[in-house]
Design a protein around this motif. Sequence first.
Motif: not given
Length: 418
Positions: A89, A122-129, A134, A136, A245
């Motif tokens: 993070r 990959t999870t952190a990339c999906g929900w972190c700003d 974002p 992504t 997904e």
Amino acid sequence: MSQLAQPGSSVSPADLRPALTLLTGFAPKATREAADLLTLADPSLLVVTYDLAELLDNGTVRRLVHDGRGPIEDERVTLDHGCINCTIREDLLPALVRLARARPAVDLALVLPPSMEPEAVTTACGWCDVDGAPVTDAIRIDSVVAVCDPGTLLETLDSDQDLADRRLQAADDDTRSVSEVAARQIEFADTVLLWAPDSERDYEHTRLSVLLQRLNPWARHLVLDLPEPAWLSARIRRSGRFDPEAPEPHGRGLEGYAVGCHEPEPDCGVVATVYRARRPFHPERFHRALPTLAGRTLRGRGHLWLAGQPDTIVAWESSGGGVSMGDLGRWLAATPDEEWEESSPERRVNADLHWDADFGDRGIELAFVGIHFAADELAAVLDACLLTDAEAAEGAAAWREYPDPFDGCFDSKERNQE
């Protein structure tokens, strides 16, 4: 609906975001060499590497960035909290975004240290700003590649050591084992690379290739025996194989995907089997069987149903002789109708297709992979753990009263009593 593979995400030609390739594995030398080979094919490629050797001692990580022309950054960063999640993070994600913005036409490769699982990144990339946007928005995760060294692969997957035994733990309370982390890295990857440059393919390489295909039958499998930069780059970069997904490996069965392949006859000694049942395990008998189930195989994954906790989906992982079980939530049969929409469409369709008049979507689906074990004997052990006809006839109210060694293990006691 059941299938082994799902397609990678489609990449629009108009998507101009830099593509990120994650290189993971429990063989850091091989992983770094794979990254170096990619820079020989494309000297502009930015390679980001993390050294966590000082993370636990003083909360410091070393971040290195280089391309095919040489070093670009070599920085030591002290984090507020010394753990891998904080590293991701507080430093990794901002660094990736910064590099992508500085060189928007250049792709990136991220070399993960052995104890960092790609799913966490990959999870952190999906929900972190980062800077209010974002992650992504700045980068596109293109592929997750597990790099495996034939010289250490089997020993790693069979290891009974914890990460702490090798001073690789992510935090003081990190109890993960070497074998489970190595297996998760392989299973999460969309591409698996057996790294064997300058060596002739022999029986052992063939055996390990079969083992990797059984561990992750939905990935693309490659063997590199000649260090050819263009060959490797063409096969793992800009493949678009990463699917954000895709279901997690031990939960695939709930979504209608196979949790593994059923190849019970040995191939180079490698055996894979999938076990399914539509009645629950007796908690005490299943508890007694744990050492046998974990000890005979290298890896197990999937979900199961315990009679003493009939509303809870239990996740199963086994590796290195150890077992990990957790709470995957409620069965849809135990979920109020108004909450069904919280589950994925794939799971609801799969439940409808296999709905049982008495038990709904409850069931057991476990996959095991190992060397020279008898699949029919393992199935017999599991069959003996199932409720007998007489026990099944007693009903769920009686099952809840069974002595349960797993009681309270899945944070679901209150939920099961509602």
